[in-house]
Design a protein around this motif. Structure first.
Motif, PDB file in Angstrom:
ATOM      1  N   ALA A   1      46.335  -3.218 -16.022  1.00 36.24           N
ATOM      2  CA  ALA A   1      45.943  -2.924 -14.679  1.00 36.24           C
ATOM      3  C   ALA A   1      45.920  -4.219 -13.877  1.00 36.24           C
ATOM      4  O   ALA A   1      46.392  -4.232 -12.774  1.00 36.24           O
ATOM      5  N   ALA A   2      45.545  -5.348 -14.519  1.00 35.66           N
ATOM      6  CA  ALA A   2      45.296  -6.566 -13.834  1.00 35.66           C
ATOM      7  C   ALA A   2      46.615  -7.053 -13.441  1.00 35.66           C
ATOM      8  O   ALA A   2      46.900  -7.437 -12.396  1.00 35.66           O
ATOM      9  N   ARG A   3      47.283  -7.106 -14.600  1.00 35.57           N
ATOM     10  CA  ARG A   3      48.747  -7.575 -14.235  1.00 35.57           C
ATOM     11  C   ARG A   3      49.500  -6.803 -13.397  1.00 35.57           C
ATOM     12  O   ARG A   3      50.209  -7.495 -12.248  1.00 35.57           O
ATOM     13  N   LEU A   4      49.395  -5.790 -13.200  1.00 35.84           N
ATOM     14  CA  LEU A   4      50.315  -4.854 -12.136  1.00 35.84           C
ATOM     15  C   LEU A   4      49.519  -4.944 -10.889  1.00 35.84           C
ATOM     16  O   LEU A   4      50.073  -5.028 -10.026  1.00 35.84           O
ATOM     17  N   ALA A   5      48.256  -5.217 -11.104  1.00 34.88           N
ATOM     18  CA  ALA A   5      47.571  -5.494  -9.601  1.00 34.88           C
ATOM     19  C   ALA A   5      48.078  -6.695  -9.048  1.00 34.88           C
ATOM     20  O   ALA A   5      48.398  -6.865  -7.737  1.00 34.88           O
ATOM     21  N   ALA A   6      48.315  -7.658  -9.879  1.00 37.80           N
ATOM     22  CA  ALA A   6      48.936  -9.109  -9.285  1.00 37.80           C
ATOM     23  C   ALA A   6      50.228  -8.836  -8.805  1.00 37.80           C
ATOM     24  O   ALA A   6      50.530  -9.544  -7.873  1.00 37.80           O
TER      25      ALA A   6
ATOM     26  N   PRO B   1      24.895 -12.155 -15.205  1.00 39.29           N
ATOM     27  CA  PRO B   1      25.518 -11.670 -13.878  1.00 39.29           C
ATOM     28  C   PRO B   1      26.524 -12.870 -13.348  1.00 39.29           C
ATOM     29  O   PRO B   1      27.507 -12.554 -12.720  1.00 39.29           O
ATOM     30  N   GLN B   2      25.752 -14.036 -13.126  1.00 42.02           N
ATOM     31  CA  GLN B   2      26.600 -15.034 -12.662  1.00 42.02           C
ATOM     32  C   GLN B   2      27.960 -15.258 -13.526  1.00 42.02           C
ATOM     33  O   GLN B   2      28.854 -15.471 -12.710  1.00 42.02           O
ATOM     34  N   LYS B   3      27.872 -15.440 -14.533  1.00 40.84           N
ATOM     35  CA  LYS B   3      29.054 -15.517 -15.422  1.00 40.84           C
ATOM     36  C   LYS B   3      30.214 -14.473 -15.192  1.00 40.84           C
ATOM     37  O   LYS B   3      31.363 -14.696 -14.909  1.00 40.84           O
ATOM     38  N   ALA B   4      29.673 -12.972 -15.135  1.00 42.02           N
ATOM     39  CA  ALA B   4      30.354 -12.202 -14.848  1.00 42.02           C
ATOM     40  C   ALA B   4      31.150 -12.308 -13.573  1.00 42.02           C
ATOM     41  O   ALA B   4      32.409 -12.254 -13.127  1.00 42.02           O
ATOM     42  N   LEU B   5      30.410 -12.666 -12.434  1.00 37.71           N
ATOM     43  CA  LEU B   5      30.957 -12.845 -11.102  1.00 37.71           C
ATOM     44  C   LEU B   5      31.965 -13.990 -11.116  1.00 37.71           C
ATOM     45  O   LEU B   5      32.949 -13.686 -10.467  1.00 37.71           O
ATOM     46  N   ALA B   6      31.555 -14.833 -11.939  1.00 32.83           N
ATOM     47  CA  ALA B   6      32.574 -16.184 -11.844  1.00 32.83           C
ATOM     48  C   ALA B   6      34.023 -15.691 -12.419  1.00 32.83           C
ATOM     49  O   ALA B   6      35.036 -16.121 -11.768  1.00 32.83           O
ATOM     50  N   GLU B   7      33.786 -14.849 -13.489  1.00 32.81           N
ATOM     51  CA  GLU B   7      35.097 -14.338 -14.046  1.00 32.81           C
ATOM     52  C   GLU B   7      35.815 -13.481 -12.996  1.00 32.81           C
ATOM     53  O   GLU B   7      37.004 -13.539 -12.973  1.00 32.81           O
ATOM     54  N   HIS B   8      34.900 -12.490 -12.523  1.00 36.77           N
ATOM     55  CA  HIS B   8      35.878 -11.891 -11.315  1.00 36.77           C
ATOM     56  C   HIS B   8      36.500 -12.551 -10.303  1.00 36.77           C
ATOM     57  O   HIS B   8      37.549 -12.335 -10.109  1.00 36.77           O
ATOM     58  N   ARG B   9      35.989 -13.704 -10.093  1.00 36.60           N
ATOM     59  CA  ARG B   9      36.405 -14.540  -8.916  1.00 36.60           C
ATOM     60  C   ARG B   9      37.844 -15.241  -9.379  1.00 36.60           C
ATOM     61  O   ARG B   9      38.729 -15.509  -8.753  1.00 36.60           O
ATOM     62  N   ARG B  10      37.785 -15.609 -10.683  1.00 40.34           N
ATOM     63  CA  ARG B  10      38.875 -16.156 -11.341  1.00 40.34           C
ATOM     64  C   ARG B  10      40.079 -15.097 -11.502  1.00 40.34           C
ATOM     65  O   ARG B  10      41.330 -15.461 -11.226  1.00 40.34           O
ATOM     66  N   ILE B  11      39.785 -13.913 -11.737  1.00 39.05           N
ATOM     67  CA  ILE B  11      40.766 -13.053 -11.901  1.00 39.05           C
ATOM     68  C   ILE B  11      41.384 -12.793 -10.523  1.00 39.05           C
ATOM     69  O   ILE B  11      42.505 -12.711 -10.339  1.00 39.05           O
ATOM     70  N   LEU B  12      40.444 -12.904  -9.372  1.00 36.60           N
ATOM     71  CA  LEU B  12      41.104 -12.650  -8.149  1.00 36.60           C
ATOM     72  C   LEU B  12      41.967 -13.625  -7.765  1.00 36.60           C
ATOM     73  O   LEU B  12      42.961 -13.502  -7.085  1.00 36.60           O
ATOM     74  N   GLU B  13      41.718 -14.901  -8.141  1.00 38.68           N
ATOM     75  CA  GLU B  13      42.418 -16.088  -7.932  1.00 38.68           C
ATOM     76  C   GLU B  13      43.863 -15.874  -8.363  1.00 38.68           C
ATOM     77  O   GLU B  13      44.925 -15.988  -7.908  1.00 38.68           O
ATOM     78  N   ALA B  14      43.920 -15.324  -9.735  1.00 40.35           N
ATOM     79  CA  ALA B  14      45.264 -15.125 -10.449  1.00 40.35           C
ATOM     80  C   ALA B  14      45.840 -14.001  -9.537  1.00 40.35           C
ATOM     81  O   ALA B  14      47.207 -14.142  -9.422  1.00 40.35           O
TER      82      ALA B  14
ATOM     83  N   LEU C   1      45.657 -11.962 -18.726  1.00 39.47           N
ATOM     84  CA  LEU C   1      44.659 -12.670 -19.835  1.00 39.47           C
ATOM     85  C   LEU C   1      43.176 -13.023 -19.298  1.00 39.47           C
ATOM     86  O   LEU C   1      42.318 -12.536 -20.266  1.00 39.47           O
ATOM     87  N   LEU C   2      42.992 -13.101 -18.309  1.00 38.21           N
ATOM     88  CA  LEU C   2      41.809 -13.234 -17.676  1.00 38.21           C
ATOM     89  C   LEU C   2      40.437 -11.953 -17.881  1.00 38.21           C
ATOM     90  O   LEU C   2      39.787 -12.016 -18.325  1.00 38.21           O
ATOM     91  N   MET C   3      41.562 -11.000 -17.657  1.00 40.38           N
ATOM     92  CA  MET C   3      40.848  -9.614 -17.502  1.00 40.38           C
ATOM     93  C   MET C   3      40.612  -9.145 -19.009  1.00 40.38           C
ATOM     94  O   MET C   3      39.390  -8.722 -19.374  1.00 40.38           O
ATOM     95  N   ARG C   4      41.387  -9.414 -19.786  1.00 41.44           N
ATOM     96  CA  ARG C   4      41.112  -9.072 -21.320  1.00 41.44           C
ATOM     97  C   ARG C   4      40.084  -9.842 -21.853  1.00 41.44           C
ATOM     98  O   ARG C   4      39.107  -9.553 -22.455  1.00 41.44           O
ATOM     99  N   ARG C   5      39.928 -11.050 -21.550  1.00 40.64           N
ATOM    100  CA  ARG C   5      38.812 -11.987 -21.864  1.00 40.64           C
ATOM    101  C   ARG C   5      37.688 -11.668 -21.367  1.00 40.64           C
ATOM    102  O   ARG C   5      36.691 -11.522 -21.923  1.00 40.64           O
ATOM    103  N   HIS C   6      37.586 -11.327 -20.052  1.00 40.42           N
ATOM    104  CA  HIS C   6      36.482 -10.955 -19.388  1.00 40.42           C
ATOM    105  C   HIS C   6      35.660  -9.828 -20.093  1.00 40.42           C
ATOM    106  O   HIS C   6      34.508  -9.639 -20.393  1.00 40.42           O
ATOM    107  N   ILE C   7      36.642  -8.716 -20.317  1.00 40.27           N
ATOM    108  CA  ILE C   7      36.233  -7.525 -21.109  1.00 40.27           C
ATOM    109  C   ILE C   7      35.662  -7.505 -22.457  1.00 40.27           C
ATOM    110  O   ILE C   7      34.690  -7.037 -22.893  1.00 40.27           O
ATOM    111  N   SER C   8      36.575  -8.556 -23.056  1.00 38.76           N
ATOM    112  CA  SER C   8      36.271  -8.868 -24.477  1.00 38.76           C
ATOM    113  C   SER C   8      34.826  -9.529 -24.618  1.00 38.76           C
ATOM    114  O   SER C   8      34.105  -9.333 -25.469  1.00 38.76           O
ATOM    115  N   ARG C   9      34.354 -10.474 -23.618  1.00 40.17           N
ATOM    116  CA  ARG C   9      33.181 -10.927 -23.639  1.00 40.17           C
ATOM    117  C   ARG C   9      31.888 -10.123 -23.362  1.00 40.17           C
ATOM    118  O   ARG C   9      31.061  -9.930 -23.930  1.00 40.17           O
TER     119      ARG C   9
END
Lengths: 245, 245
Positions: free
Chosen positions: A108-113, A191-204, A215-223
């Motif tokens: 989904a993240a890939r398609l969103a991009a 909380p803050q780590k999750a938000l930071a990851e969200h932000r990086r996904i958004l940047e991508a 890649l970032l979304m997979r990592r995010h959910i994996s974590r």
DNA sequence: AAAGGCTGGATTGTCGACAATCCCGTGCCA
DNA sequence: TGGCACGGGATTGTCGACAATCCAGCCTTT
């Protein structure tokens, strides 16, 4: 049996202008789902048809249809002549779900991009800014997102513009995960780590880098899954010594 | 309206020993799904509740429940006060489904390579041997697989041993794809190649090479999608000049 | 003649009651 | 005393009828 204030649901088409009146079964379904997800009907509790019918002020017909729909969403389990109970999901189930989410939301993240409109991206940026101002996030105690389009993941999924994917993730897995969150009252313990990851996904997504977003979304959910698993593990350890708290 | 031979379904608990008697709604659901998937009820056709109730010899209650279940499987579409119709899916929908299948079945193949029992693998080997002896495959005219555990993909999915994944693929997408196959009577127009790809996937599973199994499965489905797209394209081209055939 | 409103018919949504099934407590028997 | 058969009670599954809604065709009106 006397009339015991059957807690009517908003049936009259009075002042709910833009809202839809739909059918009775629809309203009961929405209401029941809320009550289940928010834990008002705890997991494992029995869903007596007669009882709930009185409670919501409808007949058993629409109520059965609502229950049937909740069953297809895996929120309740039904056995042919024994009745329906609120589904309780084990950690192993949740881990399975997270593994599937990893594949699906990554896609989904890939398609969103690739497919999100500029307006949608702008809205998503604004959303994350709001999240940053949230009090719970500032002091790193909680990062809670309400249901629907104020949820980061929800918006990314929608941004994929793939109806099949949206239907699977929202209709099939989203609410189950949310129910679990309410169950164990686990307000995402990083909380803050999750938000930071969200932000990086958004940047991508902003730079239209599909591969990176995936890649970032997979990592995010994996974590998220890993913290889930480790927490479940230490629970199991302390379980042998005492009954929590 | 006279009694017009209401084509009873097997209701009597006589000699269907190992079979399940279940509930009425269950039988109607199974029967209706078959009739839809096999094209006996063509896509777009109306599903009048009264008509079908008579046809299957049940009341409207169980029938409504069956329709509701088919709706959750996306096999029928329902609009609040207008009735239910057999869902017709466009090529664009099918392409979406194939893209999701690519991710999901790829994952299933990887998990299958990791989790399948030796017995399951042996059974799968035997299955492919049977497919090879199929007449249609020998002369490269068709490679048709019946529903359920005689279908290669079906077994690989089951072999993942991930209930969530199985439920998504089987319960949510499998039957829709099968319906489409019946619709356009497209008996997978590259029989021997498809079978060869199946065999290579099996080899990867046998050697417990999850990554390879995933890669091959993704490629396999991706190719199927491409033939699908190209065929849809040339259909659209000829459509402007003549009415096919 | 075309547009709009209206009535009749049919279909879906909802309801209450009946029948079938299951669960559980009781009592009998080994 | 333990286990099993047996009802009583309750719950689910099923049914037929009523009410609400929508659709089609006709009529009226401009």
């Amino acid at each position: 049996m006397a009339e015991i204030a059957p807690d009517k649901l908003p049936a009259e088409p009075d002042a709910d202008a833009p809202s839809e009146m739909k059918t009775l079964a629809d309203r009961v379904f929405a209401r029941l789902q809320d009550d289940i997800v928010q834990g008002l009907l705890p997991p494992g509790s029995k869903l007596g048809e007669t009882e709930l019918a009185n409670r919501y002020g409808v007949s058993r017909g629409p109520l059965r249809e609502a229950i049937r729909r909740l069953e297809s969403r895996k929120l309740v389990e039904r056995v042919p002549h024994a009745g329906a109970r609120v589904a309780l999901l084990k950690e192993s189930d949740l881990v399975e779900i997270y593994r599937v989410r990893e594949a699906l939301e990554g896609m989904a993240a890939r398609l969103a991009a690739e497919n999100m409109t500029d307006a949608e991206i702008a809205g998503l940026t604004e959303l994350l800014a709001q999240h940053e101002r949230q009090p719970g996030v500032q002091d790193d105690t909680e990062y809670f997102q309400r249901e629907g389009d104020v949820d980061f993941h929800y918006r990314v999924i929608q941004g994929s513009h793939n109806a099949t994917l949206i239907d699977l993730l929202i209709g099939e897995m989203y609410h189950r995960v949310r129910m679990y969150r309410y169950q164990v009252a686990t307000a995402a313990n990083r909380p803050q780590k999750a938000l930071a990851e969200h932000r990086r996904i958004l940047e991508a997504i902003e730079s239209r880098d599909g591969e990176m977003a995936e890649l970032l979304m997979r990592r995010h959910i994996s974590r998220a899954r890993q913290t889930l698993e480790s927490r479940a593990l230490e629970e199991k350890n302390s379980e042998t010594t005492d009954i929590h708290d």
